[in-house]
Design an enzyme around this catalytic site. Structure first.
Site, short mmCIF file in Angstrom:
data_model
loop_
_atom_site.label_atom_id
_atom_site.label_comp_id
_atom_site.label_asym_id
_atom_site.label_seq_id
_atom_site.Cartn_x
_atom_site.Cartn_y
_atom_site.Cartn_z
N PRO A 64 1.00 -1.49 0.14
CA PRO A 64 0.33 0.82 0.11
C PRO A 64 0.85 1.43 0.29
CG PRO A 64 -0.23 -1.27 1.44
CD PRO A 64 0.56 -1.52 1.40
N GLU A 65 0.68 2.09 -1.25
CA GLU A 65 1.36 3.33 -1.07
C GLU A 65 0.82 4.53 -0.40
OE1 GLU A 65 4.36 3.88 -2.98
OE2 GLU A 65 4.86 2.28 -4.47
#
Ligand SMILES: [Zn+2]
Length: 269
Positions: free
Chosen positions: A2-3
């Site tokens: 997840p960014e």
């Protein structure tokens, strides 16, 4: 992994269910995450959630006595579910709420974190973080001044959390493409004009991804939060050998350290 856009999308997704609700207790099924789940989190009982904030890729749940700091690691995700939803193998933490719901943390690889902080100021995971990319502090002048003494390639430089937070591997490649800057350029070769285009590109790429996330929030909260979620929007990342959408040249890929970089040899200089 997840960014920043996925973490911000998660924040917006869980916020309306948590703020104003009371945490009855927290059920930790497996506390062996990147670091052990903090003891204080096991002991929480009847405490209201005051706000849900984000700093870099950390979600911050504000309680009257302190903060729960959550990091999604490599594979973590959060969902809001009815309390009677049966847990599955990788569902390690449930926050049981007074409104009949629970905030469920799933993390197959267990690189995430659930930490307690009585105050955020000076906390080891938050100290030394650079500015948020979508704030005014992160601007062309800031980026240009920071680049003056840097002899490393611009791509890994952008991914340094001390410079700016939240520009991960995907968004560094995408932003450099949008700004027309080659990822191998030495950082101190950036002109003031380059710095301006690059800060604008970083803000635009991240804001667009957050916007995309927001439009399908329901779906996002039910998936594992993989970055592939935004894949159809990507211009260069993961497209080696495919044709540039702007000029038709084949996209190239190469390595900076352990991370793969993608660029168009015609559009980026
Ligand atoms: Zn091109």
């Amino acid at each position: 992994m997840p960014e920043l856009p996925e973490v911000e999308t998660s924040r917006r997704g869980i916020e309306p269910h948590l703020v104003g609700a009371t945490i009855q207790f927290v059920e930790v099924r497996n506390g062996r995450l990147r670091w052990p789940v903090s003891d204080e989190i096991y002991r929480l009982s009847d405490v209201p959630v005051l706000s849900v904030q984000r700093r870099a890729k950390y979600l911050l749940l504000e309680l009257p006595t302190g903060w729960i700091i959550v990091h999604l690691g490599m594979s973590g995700s959060l969902r809001v579910l009815p309390q009677d939803a049966p847990p599955e193998k990788h569902d390690h933490v449930d926050v049981i709420l007074s409104n009949g719901k629970c905030l469920r943390y799933t993390d197959p690889r267990r690189f995430g974190a659930w930490l307690w902080a009585s105050e955020l100021e000076g906390h080891p995971v938050l100290a030394h973080l650079g500015p948020e990319p979508l704030t005014e502090v992160f601007n062309a002048e800031y980026l240009y001044q920071k680049s003056r003494s840097k002899k490393i390639a611009v791509k890994p430089w952008l991914m340094d959390n001390k410079l700016v937070v939240g520009v991960g591997n995907i968004y560094a490649s995408e932003s450099l493409f949008a700004a027309g800057i080659h990822p191998d350029r030495v950082a101190h070769s950036l002109s003031p004009e380059d710095a301006k285009r690059l800060t604008q590109a970083i803000k635009a790429v991240l804001a667009h991804s957050i916007e995309q996330g927001g439009t399908t929030l329901r779906d996002f909260l039910q998936t594992d939060g993989k970055p592939g979620y935004f894949a159809q929007e990507l211009q260069v990342y993961g497209r080696a050998g495919e044709l540039c959408r702007q000029c038709g040249t084949a996209i190239k890929s190469g390595k900076h350290g352990q991370r793969t970089t993608f660029w168009c040899p015609c559009c980026q200089h």
